[in-house]
Write a protein that holds these residues in place. Structure first.
Motif, mmCIF file in Angstrom:
data_model
loop_
_atom_site.group_PDB
_atom_site.id
_atom_site.type_symbol
_atom_site.label_atom_id
_atom_site.label_comp_id
_atom_site.label_asym_id
_atom_site.label_seq_id
_atom_site.Cartn_x
_atom_site.Cartn_y
_atom_site.Cartn_z
ATOM 1 N N TYR A 87 0.827 -1.135 -0.266
ATOM 2 C CA TYR A 87 -0.072 0.081 -0.115
ATOM 3 C C TYR A 87 0.820 1.259 -0.117
ATOM 4 C CZ TYR A 87 0.713 -0.620 5.252
ATOM 5 O OH TYR A 87 1.070 -0.829 6.331
ATOM 6 N N ARG A 199 -6.352 -0.643 3.721
ATOM 7 C CA ARG A 199 -6.389 0.767 4.080
ATOM 8 C C ARG A 199 -6.730 1.587 2.876
ATOM 9 N NH1 ARG A 199 -2.130 0.032 7.675
ATOM 10 N NH2 ARG A 199 -2.088 -1.798 8.322
ATOM 11 N N ASP A 269 -2.581 5.832 5.130
ATOM 12 C CA ASP A 269 -2.167 4.206 5.206
ATOM 13 C C ASP A 269 -2.861 3.838 6.510
ATOM 14 O OD1 ASP A 269 0.110 6.105 5.775
ATOM 15 O OD2 ASP A 269 0.944 4.436 6.544
ATOM 16 N N ASN A 270 -3.139 4.601 7.263
ATOM 17 C CA ASN A 270 -3.927 4.224 8.620
ATOM 18 C C ASN A 270 -5.087 4.223 8.986
ATOM 19 O OD1 ASN A 270 -1.149 3.541 9.372
ATOM 20 N ND2 ASN A 270 -0.861 5.337 10.661
ATOM 21 N N ASP A 279 -3.895 0.486 13.426
ATOM 22 C CA ASP A 279 -2.591 0.775 13.720
ATOM 23 C C ASP A 279 -2.484 1.891 15.007
ATOM 24 O OD1 ASP A 279 -1.683 -0.392 11.838
ATOM 25 O OD2 ASP A 279 -0.685 1.147 10.431
#
Ligand code: AMP
Ligand code: MG
Length: 520
Positions: A87, A199, A269-270, A279
């Motif tokens: 990702y 994500r 990405d979180n 995360d």
């Protein structure tokens, strides 16, 4: 240990053809095959009874040698093919290109009771996405992720879960405050679980690379697997998909605001495509109610991810996701309209959430003012958020003069509540009492409803730190104590009153309590 393994992700989606575990850019693939690195001397510290049950496992299973070996990277389950996901993401507002699972390795997927769980080891060694890092995790951050994800679940917040927490027996070098003082710490692995770890950044990476084919494959897979109620993938279904991701993400962030949770690193990405809290890094819990607070020292300059900005950031992140989905939709208007609706819905849902915190369940004129006024005075007076809302439920309709006394234990410096500040509080309580009288519920009914909404126990930053300090010395009792406490966050637990207290003074400026970094 018998698990009903039903791998889907690595069967349906394109794999990186390169099977070497070397750092690289991975294109046109959703993941790379990689096995966990063996660990030197693993020791299981805790396992979640609730999560074991979800997977069809027993407490006995968790005591077995195979459980320890599998969940610390020393043995693979038969016929499984572990992998790290590819990702990208926007970090602190800037496109960062490929990130990927740099230290997370998916072992397999398990089906039980009609639920699907991906099992993932965090801290199990390098992957093709580790960039310059070591692929490992330390004990302190693993305790924080383990305890917090289960605590969030019991608080009723959508979240990834945790199955187990183990020491690896390996040492890991970390520079906690990035100030040149690196030191060895104990390595650990958490096995975390979720229906999916996809994500926003999982979709962004293919859009950024103009790889529409893989992008479409991944979107169709996600809809068929996780949003199948929306129907067979088509342009309209892609729009509905985005709409539901927006709704779920909104629901998630409203929960965060309700309980005072600050994520700390809301990079794209979180943000989970399923609207789960994901995360757990330098997160924190509001102690003093302050919209400007962030626990993440790495973000102390701009405070991009401060408590009060979280809903706005979810919106910003959704905007990035919309851009990533655009290539398969090719029409901006429906996406823009969803983003616009998000803002309106956020305002109304936030107000309704804050009203419930105050015990106001009817709609009356002036409610918004009452909410904004209390938010403003709470920020002028250093007040413990959790304690304030919990004590507020004890205020009765007859308490006109006594309201302020009933909540004053929530003030960090009660002696500073004088003159103008005191008058502001008194005026607010008069308005609040007048408003309470318009509620149809008795004091007791209202108290019950409020206490089911405002937690009594959250994982205060200093509590996690006490468990970490003890664990560093080899005492793991507090992990169990906090785990048990946080299973019933809304209950009065008489023997646990010691955790219903304001942050102690020693924790005000201590690393790990008020200051956390991304080093984990
Ligand atoms: P985070 O913001 O902590 O979620 O991490 C951002 C990126 O850095 C992700 O791609 C992580 O997998 C990666 N990462 C973080 N810590 C490590 C580590 N110790 N080793 C390898 N990759 C890491
Ligand atoms: Mg991350």
């Amino acid at each position: 240990m018998i698990l009903n393994i039903q791998d889907k992700f690595n069967k349906a989606l394109p794999a990186d053809p390169n099977k070497n575990n070397t750092i690289r850019q991975v294109t046109a693939s959703c993941y790379s095959y990689v096995s966990p690195s063996p660990t030197a001397n693993p020791l299981l510290l805790h396992s979640s009874t609730e999560m074991l049950n979800e997977l069809g496992l027993s407490a006995e299973d968790a005591k077995g040698s195979s459980f320890l070996k599998v969940f610390t990277g020393n043995e693979l389950l038969p016929d499984t093919h572990p992998y790290a996901m590819c990702y990208g993401g926007h970090q602190f507002g800037h496109w960062a290109g490929q990130l990927g699972d740099g230290r997370a390795i998916n072992l397999c997927e398990v089906e039980h009771n009609n639920k699907n769980w991906a099992l993932q080891l965090k801290g199990a060694g390098r992957t093709p996405y580790s960039r310059s890092a070591d692929g490992l995790a330390v004990l302190r951050s693993s305790i924080r992720e383990y305890l917090c994800s289960e605590a969030m679940y019991h608080l009723g917040v959508p979240t990834t879960r945790a199955l187990s927490l183990a020491l690896t027996g390996n040492d890991v070098l970390r520079d906690v405050m990035y100030d040149g003082n690196a030191a060895y710490e104990k390595g650990a692995i958490v096995c975390r679980t979720a229906a999916s770890f996809l994500r926003f950044g999982s979709f962004q990476i293919f859009a950024a690379r103009q790889d529409k084919k893989t992008l479409k494959t991944l979107i169709d897979y996600t809809i068929n697997k996780h949003y199948s109620h929306l129907g067979v993938p088509s342009k309209d279904v892609y729009i509905d998909f985005f709409k539901e991701v927006a709704q779920r993400s909104l629901e998630m962030v409203i929960h965060w605001q309700r309980i005072g949770f600050v994520h700390g690193v809301m990079n794209t990405d979180n943000l989970s495509i399923l609207g789960l809290t994901i995360d757990y890094g330098p997160y924190g819990w509001l102690e003093g109610y302050d919209h400007g607070w962030t626990p993440n020292t790495t973000d102390s300059g701009h405070k991009r991810y401060r408590y009060g900005a979280q809903p706005e950031i979810v919106h910003w992140n959704l905007y990035q996701l919309a851009n990533a989905l655009y290539p398969v939709i090719e029409e901006a208007a429906p996406l823009e309209s969803i983003l616009k609706t998000f803002v309106e819905q956020y305002k109304s849902q936030y107000l309704s959430m804050m009203k419930s915190k105050l015990g106001l369940f009817e709609d009356k004129d002036g409610d918004a003012k009452l909410v904004y006024d209390v938010e403003s005075i709470l920020q002028d007076t250093e007040t413990d958020m959790t304690i304030f809302f919990r004590l507020l439920s004890g205020v009765t309709k007859e308490d006109k003069e006594k309201g302020l006394n009933k909540i004053s234990d929530a003030f960090y410096a009660p002696s500073e509540v004088q003159n103008t500040l005191k008058s502001k509080w008194e005026e607010w309580f008069i308005a609040y009492h007048n408003r309470l009288k318009q509620e149809p519920f008795t004091d007791t009914q209202r108290q019950t409803k409020m206490n089911a909404f405002n937690p009594k126990y959250v994982l205060r930053n200093y509590m996690a730190q006490l468990a970490i300090d003890a664990a560093d010395k080899g005492n793991y009792d507090m992990i169990e104590e906090l785990y048990q406490l946080l299973k019933k966050p809304y209950d009065e637990q008489k023997e646990q009153e010691k955790w219903f207290v304001k942050r102690p003074e020693w924790a005000r400026h201590k690393v790990g309590c008020s200051m956390l970094s991304c080093s984990s």
